[in-house]
Motif scaffolding. Structure first.
Motif, PDB file in Angstrom:
ATOM      1  N   ALA A   1       0.818  -1.220   0.000  1.00 50.18           N
ATOM      2  CA  ALA A   1       0.000   0.000   0.000  1.00 50.18           C
ATOM      3  C   ALA A   1       0.851   1.270   0.000  1.00 50.18           C
ATOM      4  O   ALA A   1       0.323   2.371  -0.180  1.00 50.18           O
ATOM      5  N   MET A   2       2.168   1.140   0.195  1.00 43.04           N
ATOM      6  CA  MET A   2       3.039   2.311   0.228  1.00 43.04           C
ATOM      7  C   MET A   2       3.056   3.004  -1.130  1.00 43.04           C
ATOM      8  O   MET A   2       3.126   2.362  -2.182  1.00 43.04           O
ATOM      9  N   ARG A   3       2.986   4.339  -1.109  1.00 38.93           N
ATOM     10  CA  ARG A   3       2.971   5.121  -2.341  1.00 38.93           C
ATOM     11  C   ARG A   3       4.225   5.984  -2.427  1.00 38.93           C
ATOM     12  O   ARG A   3       4.785   6.377  -1.404  1.00 38.93           O
ATOM     13  N   TYR A   4       4.600   6.320  -3.667  1.00 36.81           N
ATOM     14  CA  TYR A   4       5.813   7.095  -3.907  1.00 36.81           C
ATOM     15  C   TYR A   4       5.481   8.235  -4.857  1.00 36.81           C
ATOM     16  O   TYR A   4       4.915   8.014  -5.926  1.00 36.81           O
ATOM     17  N   GLU A   5       5.832   9.461  -4.471  1.00 36.71           N
ATOM     18  CA  GLU A   5       5.526  10.642  -5.269  1.00 36.71           C
ATOM     19  C   GLU A   5       6.823  11.415  -5.516  1.00 36.71           C
ATOM     20  O   GLU A   5       7.504  11.815  -4.573  1.00 36.71           O
ATOM     21  N   GLU A   6       7.154  11.639  -6.793  1.00 30.62           N
ATOM     22  CA  GLU A   6       8.386  12.351  -7.129  1.00 30.62           C
ATOM     23  C   GLU A   6       8.162  13.851  -7.165  1.00 30.62           C
ATOM     24  O   GLU A   6       7.116  14.329  -7.625  1.00 30.62           O
ATOM     25  N   THR A   7       9.149  14.596  -6.672  1.00 28.75           N
ATOM     26  CA  THR A   7       9.133  16.049  -6.755  1.00 28.75           C
ATOM     27  C   THR A   7      10.442  16.527  -7.377  1.00 28.75           C
ATOM     28  O   THR A   7      11.460  15.839  -7.303  1.00 28.75           O
ATOM     29  N   TYR A   8      10.389  17.680  -8.000  1.00 33.82           N
ATOM     30  CA  TYR A   8      11.588  18.280  -8.587  1.00 33.82           C
ATOM     31  C   TYR A   8      11.848  19.572  -7.825  1.00 33.82           C
ATOM     32  O   TYR A   8      11.423  20.644  -8.207  1.00 33.82           O
ATOM     33  N   ASN A   9      12.530  19.424  -6.705  1.00 30.89           N
ATOM     34  CA  ASN A   9      12.808  20.545  -5.812  1.00 30.89           C
ATOM     35  C   ASN A   9      14.314  20.711  -5.711  1.00 30.89           C
ATOM     36  O   ASN A   9      14.973  19.971  -4.993  1.00 30.89           O
ATOM     37  N   ALA A  10      14.861  21.663  -6.451  1.00 33.89           N
ATOM     38  CA  ALA A  10      16.299  21.909  -6.475  1.00 33.89           C
ATOM     39  C   ALA A  10      16.638  23.122  -5.616  1.00 33.89           C
ATOM     40  O   ALA A  10      15.754  23.842  -5.166  1.00 33.89           O
ATOM     41  N   SER A  11      17.917  23.352  -5.404  1.00 32.32           N
ATOM     42  CA  SER A  11      18.342  24.539  -4.656  1.00 32.32           C
ATOM     43  C   SER A  11      17.839  25.808  -5.325  1.00 32.32           C
ATOM     44  O   SER A  11      17.519  26.795  -4.664  1.00 32.32           O
ATOM     45  N   GLU A  12      17.740  25.786  -6.656  1.00 32.60           N
ATOM     46  CA  GLU A  12      17.344  26.977  -7.414  1.00 32.60           C
ATOM     47  C   GLU A  12      15.837  27.187  -7.456  1.00 32.60           C
ATOM     48  O   GLU A  12      15.371  28.260  -7.849  1.00 32.60           O
ATOM     49  N   GLY A  13      15.056  26.188  -7.090  1.00 33.31           N
ATOM     50  CA  GLY A  13      13.607  26.359  -7.110  1.00 33.31           C
ATOM     51  C   GLY A  13      12.881  25.033  -7.151  1.00 33.31           C
ATOM     52  O   GLY A  13      13.478  23.973  -7.329  1.00 33.31           O
ATOM     53  N   PHE A  14      11.567  25.099  -6.971  1.00 28.30           N
ATOM     54  CA  PHE A  14      10.694  23.929  -7.049  1.00 28.30           C
ATOM     55  C   PHE A  14      10.001  23.995  -8.402  1.00 28.30           C
ATOM     56  O   PHE A  14       9.272  24.931  -8.688  1.00 28.30           O
ATOM     57  N   PHE A  15      10.208  22.984  -9.243  1.00 24.04           N
ATOM     58  CA  PHE A  15       9.775  23.090 -10.625  1.00 24.04           C
ATOM     59  C   PHE A  15       8.690  22.101 -11.047  1.00 24.04           C
ATOM     60  O   PHE A  15       7.985  22.361 -12.021  1.00 24.04           O
ATOM     61  N   GLY A  16       8.563  20.977 -10.379  1.00 26.67           N
ATOM     62  CA  GLY A  16       7.595  20.006 -10.848  1.00 26.67           C
ATOM     63  C   GLY A  16       7.244  18.970  -9.809  1.00 26.67           C
ATOM     64  O   GLY A  16       7.974  18.765  -8.828  1.00 26.67           O
ATOM     65  N   LEU A  17       6.103  18.303 -10.020  1.00 32.88           N
ATOM     66  CA  LEU A  17       5.685  17.207  -9.143  1.00 32.88           C
ATOM     67  C   LEU A  17       4.698  16.312  -9.880  1.00 32.88           C
ATOM     68  O   LEU A  17       4.078  16.702 -10.860  1.00 32.88           O
ATOM     69  N   GLN A  18       4.568  15.105  -9.378  1.00 27.09           N
ATOM     70  CA  GLN A  18       3.634  14.154  -9.961  1.00 27.09           C
ATOM     71  C   GLN A  18       2.208  14.502  -9.554  1.00 27.09           C
ATOM     72  O   GLN A  18       1.915  14.644  -8.366  1.00 27.09           O
ATOM     73  N   ASP A  19       1.339  14.645 -10.537  1.00 29.20           N
ATOM     74  CA  ASP A  19      -0.077  14.844 -10.225  1.00 29.20           C
ATOM     75  C   ASP A  19      -0.874  13.563 -10.441  1.00 29.20           C
ATOM     76  O   ASP A  19      -2.043  13.491 -10.069  1.00 29.20           O
ATOM     77  N   ASN A  20      -0.232  12.557 -11.032  1.00 26.15           N
ATOM     78  CA  ASN A  20      -0.895  11.292 -11.320  1.00 26.15           C
ATOM     79  C   ASN A  20       0.057  10.161 -10.958  1.00 26.15           C
ATOM     80  O   ASN A  20       1.115  10.018 -11.579  1.00 26.15           O
ATOM     81  N   PRO A  21      -0.289   9.337  -9.966  1.00 23.68           N
ATOM     82  CA  PRO A  21       0.636   8.275  -9.540  1.00 23.68           C
ATOM     83  C   PRO A  21       0.879   7.222 -10.608  1.00 23.68           C
ATOM     84  O   PRO A  21       1.848   6.460 -10.513  1.00 23.68           O
ATOM     85  N   ASN A  22       0.020   7.170 -11.630  1.00 24.96           N
ATOM     86  CA  ASN A  22       0.180   6.192 -12.703  1.00 24.96           C
ATOM     87  C   ASN A  22       1.011   6.732 -13.859  1.00 24.96           C
ATOM     88  O   ASN A  22       1.179   6.052 -14.877  1.00 24.96           O
ATOM     89  N   ASP A  23       1.508   7.944 -13.719  1.00 20.15           N
ATOM     90  CA  ASP A  23       2.317   8.586 -14.758  1.00 20.15           C
ATOM     91  C   ASP A  23       3.607   9.068 -14.112  1.00 20.15           C
ATOM     92  O   ASP A  23       3.578   9.909 -13.203  1.00 20.15           O
ATOM     93  N   ILE A  24       4.748   8.536 -14.556  1.00 18.70           N
ATOM     94  CA  ILE A  24       6.015   8.922 -13.939  1.00 18.70           C
ATOM     95  C   ILE A  24       6.399  10.360 -14.259  1.00 18.70           C
ATOM     96  O   ILE A  24       7.246  10.947 -13.581  1.00 18.70           O
ATOM     97  N   ALA A  25       5.773  10.933 -15.290  1.00 18.52           N
ATOM     98  CA  ALA A  25       6.091  12.315 -15.654  1.00 18.52           C
ATOM     99  C   ALA A  25       5.550  13.284 -14.607  1.00 18.52           C
ATOM    100  O   ALA A  25       4.558  13.008 -13.930  1.00 18.52           O
TER     101      ALA A  25
END
Length: 501
Positions: A267-291
């Motif tokens: 049941a554990m879920r994993y959500e990717e974020t794109y949070n760099a020192s320069e800024g926060f640029f992206g995140l997963q809005d759909n767990p079935n899509d790695i983009a």
């Protein structure tokens, strides 16, 4: 009940994000206008005529592309307390990240407005999308285990500090949020990672932890210590209410199987974020899509350089509405911390441009191997390793790779040093699958491997346990957001690693 109380706001925020995608170009141009107007009276703004910029074309014509080397002197002026240099006022916080060719570390300015409108908004939105995808969640009814780095004084200026971005976020986090996180701020900001790992595990193991946030490699180290202290077999036994791991910093693919094993819960879920020192640029809005969804309203204006133009004297630079699906681009940003047309060093590939701009991180502009015209990027490496692990049952912990330009027999190849959590029964089979997959994914690599004429089969060296931690420790980079470079076009890093083997 806290999760239920917050759900209406989170639903409103998700709807707002999607609405702004219906006017993506307009949203981005508004962000650019706000940035330029805000900084018009700074040293940088006056130098490049910000007060005369009316259109994107004006901006692209007047403001040059930059990287850390070109703005380093201006950032150093800011670090010494000078105001109105790249951004209005004095910026007191600087995120310390991996260095450049000439410096061990970079110091990225982090203004109060970027903390609020970029980094913290990104964290909130990650939870908003998670709740949208998991309506039965009770994530806010427990604690979030959030890993942080450390910070230290900046040139001994009052209230001015440098440190890992995670440390800056924790240091400035609103007090009400501390009710929902663990460990204590004092523990989270400890400088010695091994001491901190032990303290975090001891503080967290008896709490009701419902979420994890951090870099996969360092989180795994903490979780391993939790199991050692509790004597449990899986993390689910320690924290039965744990729901999700918000991860970023490095690709998750090499760690996925090990996390699946150590968690002990499907049941554990994993959500990717794109949070760099320069800024926060992206995140997963759909767990079935790695983009990930590119975040348009964070006070960041985006531009993109086609990968084939990176390094050219006059590269093509495209606004968001000029990109195409399936192509790799180097990311260029202008931010509310005073980075202007700044080449962050990451490459991304858009998986779609309508109705939303969604992307995957494909590598680094300086993290590739192109010693023989093979143009191998990190995305190729991650997919190759994932397949080799899947077919052999292995689990990769860390790795790096570099070219062997010519050995004693005059042969050239790629050399991989891989530290396994679970070693394959047949290392040669693992290497063969990896090599074959790279050829399938990358036609340039395939051409160079043709009949072994240019490149010999790759060489795989199995690293001893803890080798990469020892290498990071030797460089004073153990813990925080520091990570092992994956692909290098020279042998400097791999020789340092091998020297410790």
């Amino acid at each position: 009940m806290i999760t239920q109380i917050l759900k209406p706001y989170m639903a409103w925020r998700r709807a707002q994000i999607y609405r702004r995608y219906s006017k993506a170009e307009e949203t981005q141009l508004k962000a650019l206008k706000r940035l330029v107007n805000k900084a018009a009276n700074t040293y940088y703004g006056q130098n490049f005529g910000f007060n005369t910029i009316k259109t994107y074309e004006d901006f692209a014509l007047r403001v040059p592309l930059s990287d850390y080397e070109t703005v380093k002197a201006d950032i150093d002026r800011m670090r010494h307390g000078e105001k109105d240099v790249l951004w209005p006022g004095r910026v007191k916080w600087y995120a310390k990240s991996s260095g450049t060719t000439n410096d061990k570390s970079k110091f990225i300015p982090v203004s109060p407005i970027s903390l609020k409108d970029t980094h913290y908004r990104g964290g909130t939105d990650a939870v908003a999308f998670y709740l949208g995808n998991n309506p039965k969640s009770r994530i806010m009814d427990g604690r979030g285990l959030i890993l942080g780095g450390s910070h230290q004084p900046n040139y001994n200026l009052s209230h001015s500090l440098v440190g890992d971005l995670s440390a800056i976020l924790i240091e400035n986090i609103p007090e009400r949020v501390n009710m929902f996180r663990v460990p204590s701020k004092q523990t989270a900001l400890l400088a010695d990672f091994e001491e901190k790992r032990d303290c975090i595990a001891r503080e967290a193991m008896n709490k009701r932890v419902t979420s994890l946030s951090g870099v996969p490699s360092w989180m795994m180290s903490v979780l391993t210590r939790v199991l050692e202290l509790t004597g449990k077999e899986t993390i689910h036994e320690v924290w039965p209410n744990l729901e999700v791991f918000f991860h970023g910093g490095v690709a998750f693919t090499p760690y996925r199987e090990e996390y699946k094993r150590i968690m002990g819960s499907d049941a554990m879920r994993y959500e990717e974020t794109y949070n760099a020192s320069e800024g926060f640029f992206g995140l997963q809005d759909n767990p079935n899509d790695i983009a990930m969804l590119l975040m348009l309203d964070y006070g960041v204006f985006y531009e993109f350089i086609p990968l084939e133009d990176v390094g050219k004297e006059n590269p093509r630079v495209l606004p968001l509405w000029g990109v195409e699906e399936g192509k790799n681009y180097a990311l260029v940003i202008s931010t509310s911390s005073g980075l202007w047309r700044y080449q962050i060093g990451d490459t991304i590939r858009f998986t779609q441009t309508t109705p939303f701009y969604k992307f995957v991180i494909s590598g680094r502009t300086k993290s590739f191997i192109n010693a023989f015209g093979e143009e191998l990027i990190v995305d190729n490496a991650e997919q190759g390793l994932a397949r080799a692990c899947r077919e052999t049952g292995a689990r990769v912990k860390e790795y790096t790779a570099a070219p062997v330009f010519m050995d004693a027999e005059g042969k050239c190849r790629h050399q991989w040093v891989i530290e396994f959590d679970k070693k394959p029964d047949d290392v040669t089979q693992f290497a063969t699958i990896l090599d074959q997959t790279l050829q399938e994914l990358n036609s340039d690599y395939e051409a160079k491997r043709f009949k072994n004429l240019t490149l010999q089969p790759l060489e795989l060296i199995v690293a001893r346990n803890g080798l990469f931690e020892d290498w990071l420790r030797s460089r004073g980079k153990l813990g925080g957001q520091n990570k092992v470079p994956r692909l290098c076009n020279d042998r400097k890093i791999i020789e340092e690693v091998l020297a410790l083997a």
